[in-house]
Write a protein that holds these residues in place. Structure first.
Motif, PDB file in Angstrom:
ATOM      1  N   ASP A  30       0.829  -1.212   0.000  1.00 27.85           N
ATOM      2  CA  ASP A  30       0.000   0.000   0.000  1.00 27.85           C
ATOM      3  C   ASP A  30       0.864   1.263   0.000  1.00 27.85           C
ATOM      4  O   ASP A  30       0.557   2.227  -0.705  1.00 27.85           O
ATOM      5  N   ILE A  31       1.926   1.245   0.788  1.00 35.40           N
ATOM      6  CA  ILE A  31       2.828   2.403   0.812  1.00 35.40           C
ATOM      7  C   ILE A  31       3.520   2.549  -0.543  1.00 35.40           C
ATOM      8  O   ILE A  31       3.660   3.664  -1.058  1.00 35.40           O
ATOM      9  N   ALA A  32       3.934   1.422  -1.132  1.00 31.22           N
ATOM     10  CA  ALA A  32       4.563   1.467  -2.456  1.00 31.22           C
ATOM     11  C   ALA A  32       3.579   1.990  -3.500  1.00 31.22           C
ATOM     12  O   ALA A  32       3.961   2.774  -4.381  1.00 31.22           O
ATOM     13  N   ASP A  33       2.316   1.586  -3.398  1.00 30.96           N
ATOM     14  CA  ASP A  33       1.297   2.070  -4.334  1.00 30.96           C
ATOM     15  C   ASP A  33       1.099   3.574  -4.201  1.00 30.96           C
ATOM     16  O   ASP A  33       1.012   4.289  -5.203  1.00 30.96           O
ATOM     17  N   ASN A  77      11.930  -4.465  -0.134  1.00 29.39           N
ATOM     18  CA  ASN A  77      12.570  -3.803  -1.270  1.00 29.39           C
ATOM     19  C   ASN A  77      11.561  -2.798  -1.825  1.00 29.39           C
ATOM     20  O   ASN A  77      10.881  -3.055  -2.821  1.00 29.39           O
ATOM     21  N   MET A  78      11.454  -1.672  -1.122  1.00 25.95           N
ATOM     22  CA  MET A  78      10.431  -0.685  -1.454  1.00 25.95           C
ATOM     23  C   MET A  78      10.659  -0.063  -2.833  1.00 25.95           C
ATOM     24  O   MET A  78       9.702   0.278  -3.516  1.00 25.95           O
ATOM     25  N   LYS A  79      11.912   0.044  -3.252  1.00 27.04           N
ATOM     26  CA  LYS A  79      12.187   0.611  -4.575  1.00 27.04           C
ATOM     27  C   LYS A  79      11.577  -0.275  -5.657  1.00 27.04           C
ATOM     28  O   LYS A  79      10.885   0.213  -6.545  1.00 27.04           O
ATOM     29  N   ALA A  80      11.832  -1.576  -5.570  1.00 27.34           N
ATOM     30  CA  ALA A  80      11.281  -2.505  -6.562  1.00 27.34           C
ATOM     31  C   ALA A  80       9.756  -2.536  -6.497  1.00 27.34           C
ATOM     32  O   ALA A  80       9.081  -2.558  -7.535  1.00 27.34           O
ATOM     33  N   GLU A  83       8.472   0.656  -8.097  1.00 23.45           N
ATOM     34  CA  GLU A  83       8.613   0.620  -9.550  1.00 23.45           C
ATOM     35  C   GLU A  83       7.550  -0.276 -10.188  1.00 23.45           C
ATOM     36  O   GLU A  83       6.980   0.064 -11.224  1.00 23.45           O
ATOM     37  N   GLU A  84       7.274  -1.396  -9.556  1.00 21.65           N
ATOM     38  CA  GLU A  84       6.232  -2.291 -10.056  1.00 21.65           C
ATOM     39  C   GLU A  84       4.863  -1.602  -9.992  1.00 21.65           C
ATOM     40  O   GLU A  84       4.072  -1.678 -10.941  1.00 21.65           O
ATOM     41  N   SER A  85       4.589  -0.915  -8.901  1.00 20.53           N
ATOM     42  CA  SER A  85       3.317  -0.191  -8.764  1.00 20.53           C
ATOM     43  C   SER A  85       3.210   0.906  -9.817  1.00 20.53           C
ATOM     44  O   SER A  85       2.139   1.113 -10.397  1.00 20.53           O
TER      45      SER A  85
END
Length: 115
Positions: A30-33, A77-80, A83-85
């Motif tokens: 959710d944070i990555a999104d 791996n929040m960067k990955a 990026e996926e999001s």
């Protein structure tokens, strides 16, 4: 007396661990999104002037409002994930203008709370 101390120590450790909930995989997603939404707004919608520091504060505010413990944030791996999001968001078959309007309407208000 030793047994009493051990039981007390064990119960205090268990109560502490029970009240501490590390960030789950779905919460990290959710944070990555949300991060991807802000990156999309900056890169694709003309909001280049959004300060990264304000975005970070908004993400922390979002997590705090949801009572999420960010102590294990670095274990993902929040960067990955971000990026996926971002790729997922970019790939949605909706005109960019409509996406920008919807995302800005639903997300930029969060930045107002952390000015």
């Amino acid at each position: 007396m030793k047994k009493f101390v051990r039981v007390t120590l064990l119960s205090s450790i268990l109560s502490f661990s029970a009240s501490s909930h590390a960030l789950s995989e779905s919460e990290a997603e959710d944070i990555a999104d949300l991060t991807a939404v802000f990156v999309f707004l900056k890169n694709d919608c003309g909001y280049q002037n959004l300060p990264n520091s304000q975005i970070r504060r908004a993400l922390v505010f979002f997590a705090q409002q949801n009572q999420w413990d960010l102590s294990n944030y670095d274990s993902f791996n929040m960067k990955a994930m971000g990026e996926e999001s971002y790729r997922d968001l970019s790939g949605i078959a909706v005109p960019v203008e409509k996406k920008c309007k919807a995302l800005s309407r639903d997300s930029l208000s969060l930045l107002a709370y952390v000015k």
